[in-house]
Scaffold this active site. Structure first.
Site, PDB file in Angstrom:
ATOM      1  N   ASN A   1       0.871  -1.174   0.000  1.00 51.14           N
ATOM      2  CA  ASN A   1       0.000   0.000   0.000  1.00 51.14           C
ATOM      3  C   ASN A   1       0.910   1.227   0.000  1.00 51.14           C
ATOM      4  O   ASN A   1       1.525   1.539   1.009  1.00 51.14           O
ATOM      5  CB  ASN A   1      -0.887  -0.028   1.250  1.00 51.14           C
TER       6      ASN A   1
ATOM      7  N   LYS B   1       0.049   4.238  -0.191  1.00 54.99           N
ATOM      8  CA  LYS B   1      -0.584   5.412   0.433  1.00 54.99           C
ATOM      9  C   LYS B   1      -0.399   6.632  -0.480  1.00 54.99           C
ATOM     10  O   LYS B   1      -0.407   6.478  -1.692  1.00 54.99           O
ATOM     11  CB  LYS B   1      -0.032   5.605   1.848  1.00 54.99           C
TER      12      LYS B   1
ATOM     13  N   HIS C   1      -9.346   1.302   5.079  1.00 54.98           N
ATOM     14  CA  HIS C   1      -8.065   1.450   5.774  1.00 54.98           C
ATOM     15  C   HIS C   1      -8.253   2.379   6.975  1.00 54.98           C
ATOM     16  O   HIS C   1      -9.026   3.330   6.922  1.00 54.98           O
ATOM     17  CB  HIS C   1      -7.007   2.012   4.822  1.00 54.98           C
TER      18      HIS C   1
ATOM     19  N   GLU D   1      -6.554   4.695   8.102  1.00 51.28           N
ATOM     20  CA  GLU D   1      -6.301   6.121   7.831  1.00 51.28           C
ATOM     21  C   GLU D   1      -7.535   6.779   7.216  1.00 51.28           C
ATOM     22  O   GLU D   1      -7.823   7.942   7.482  1.00 51.28           O
ATOM     23  CB  GLU D   1      -5.053   6.257   6.938  1.00 51.28           C
TER      24      GLU D   1
ATOM     25  N   GLU E   1      -4.933  -4.740  10.725  1.00 53.08           N
ATOM     26  CA  GLU E   1      -3.879  -3.747  10.890  1.00 53.08           C
ATOM     27  C   GLU E   1      -4.097  -2.988  12.198  1.00 53.08           C
ATOM     28  O   GLU E   1      -4.879  -2.015  12.225  1.00 53.08           O
ATOM     29  CB  GLU E   1      -3.883  -2.757   9.721  1.00 53.08           C
TER      30      GLU E   1
ATOM     31  N   GLY F   1       3.201   2.227  10.754  1.00 53.66           N
ATOM     32  CA  GLY F   1       4.196   3.286  10.604  1.00 53.66           C
ATOM     33  C   GLY F   1       4.985   3.585  11.869  1.00 53.66           C
ATOM     34  O   GLY F   1       5.675   4.601  11.943  1.00 53.66           O
TER      35      GLY F   1
ATOM     36  N   SER G   1       3.876  -2.220  10.189  1.00 55.28           N
ATOM     37  CA  SER G   1       5.324  -2.324  10.383  1.00 55.28           C
ATOM     38  C   SER G   1       5.896  -3.682   9.987  1.00 55.28           C
ATOM     39  O   SER G   1       6.816  -4.206  10.634  1.00 55.28           O
ATOM     40  CB  SER G   1       5.702  -1.988  11.834  1.00 55.28           C
TER      41      SER G   1
ATOM     42  N   GLY H   1       3.035  -1.139   4.191  1.00 50.84           N
ATOM     43  CA  GLY H   1       3.056   0.270   3.832  1.00 50.84           C
ATOM     44  C   GLY H   1       4.449   0.708   3.436  1.00 50.84           C
ATOM     45  O   GLY H   1       4.910   0.480   2.315  1.00 50.84           O
ATOM     46  N   GLY H   2       5.155   1.334   4.363  1.00 48.84           N
ATOM     47  CA  GLY H   2       6.442   1.955   4.064  1.00 48.84           C
ATOM     48  C   GLY H   2       7.427   1.054   3.340  1.00 48.84           C
ATOM     49  O   GLY H   2       8.117   1.493   2.409  1.00 48.84           O
TER      50      GLY H   2
HETATM   51  P1  13P Z   1       3.389   0.330   7.520  1.00 48.50           P
HETATM   52  O1  13P Z   1       3.862  -0.963   6.905  1.00 48.50           O
HETATM   53  O2  13P Z   1       4.111   1.534   6.994  1.00 48.50           O
HETATM   54  O3  13P Z   1       3.363   0.243   9.017  1.00 48.50           O
HETATM   55  O4  13P Z   1       1.872   0.547   7.041  1.00 48.50           O
HETATM   56  C1  13P Z   1       0.963  -0.496   7.195  1.00 48.50           C
HETATM   57  C2  13P Z   1      -0.279  -0.133   6.484  1.00 48.50           C
HETATM   58  O5  13P Z   1      -1.015   0.743   6.888  1.00 48.50           O
HETATM   59  C3  13P Z   1      -0.562  -0.846   5.222  1.00 48.50           C
HETATM   60  O6  13P Z   1      -1.858  -0.596   4.789  1.00 48.50           O
END
Ligand code: 13P
Length: 250
Positions: A10, A12, A93, A95, A163, A169, A208, A229-230
């Protein structure tokens, strides 16, 4: 039952056209590691260029509207995504649940719209740190599933991503024991909601996930993949996670 693992990235709100160069290494790794499914969900603007650059890779979106068309300025519908070449859509999600105040009912409508258009819907759930500290994590997630899971979902059309909000993050992850307990609870809930299909819906862990913890997390029972994510933003970080999923599948 061991399900085929899915490793989804993802991105983002990250990435302009230059970022698509990362897809070359990711697509190559996906081709070399055929035992797992790999997907990347870039921003809407990059979906069509991503499909053009990496036609063998599954490309997805990070959201879709609950309706196919209409007066909803700025929104993107599932049939529009299909036309761009998208194969999946993340919905609900945390967020978006926080920033856009998306409710469980809206998330369910989005998931249904995605499925109706032929996309795989990845429905996200997860508790906040305060909810976990209060001992409410499983109840919160069960309630989100009750409200967000479309009854027509199948093992093919639906994926759930657990999640924990506090793990996103932050570099923090739940213990493997806590992940196992939550994924078992999600599995039981999916089976209650969807019957036999609930046993086939893949349950991803997200929050993470990194090269150094992917194999351990992905080896936990009922962890059928990862939502990253990252660490999905570069091939250098994402490819070892794909390899970790393969190792955990063995
Ligand atoms: P991170 O892997 O950056 O923690 O993000 C997870 C996430 O929100 C994937 O949708």
């Amino acid at each position: 039952m061991a399900l085929r693992k899915l490793v989804a990235g993802n991105w983002k709100m990250n990435g302009t056209l230059a970022a698509l160069a990362e897809l070359d290494g990711i697509a190559a790794a996906a081709a070399e590691n055929g035992g797992v499914d790999v997907a990347i969900c870039p921003p809407f603007t990059l979906i069509a260029p991503a499909v053009a650059r990496a036609p063998s890779l599954a490309i997805g979106a990070q959201d879709c509207h609950g309706q196919a068309k209409g007066a909803h300025t700025g929104c993107i519908s599932a049939p529009m995504l299909v036309e761009t070449g998208a194969k999946l859509a993340i919905v609900g999600h945390s967020e978006r649940r926080a920033d856009q105040h998306e409710t469980d009912a809206e998330v369910r409508a989005k998931a249904s719209a995605a499925i109706a258009a032929g996309l795989v819907a990845i429905v996200c759930v997860g508790e906040t740190e305060a909810q976990r500290d209060a001992g409410e994590a499983e109840a919160v997630v069960a309630s989100q599933l009750d409200g967000s899971i479309p009854g027509e979902g199948t093992g093919v059309s639906l994926v759930v991503a657990y999640e924990p909000v506090w793990a996103i993050g932050t570099g923090r992850t739940p213990s493997t024991g806590d992940v196992a307990a939550m994924h078992a609870a999600i599995r039981a809930k999916l089976t209650a909601l969807l019957g036999a299909e609930g046993a086939k819906v893949r349950i991803l862990y997200g929050g993470s996930v990194k090269p150094d913890n992917a194999k351990e997390l992905l080896a936990v029972a009922d962890v059928d993949g990862a939502l990253v994510g990252g660490a999905s933003l570069t091939a250098a970080q994402f490819v070892p996670i794909i390899e970790g999923a393969v190792a955990a599948s063995a």
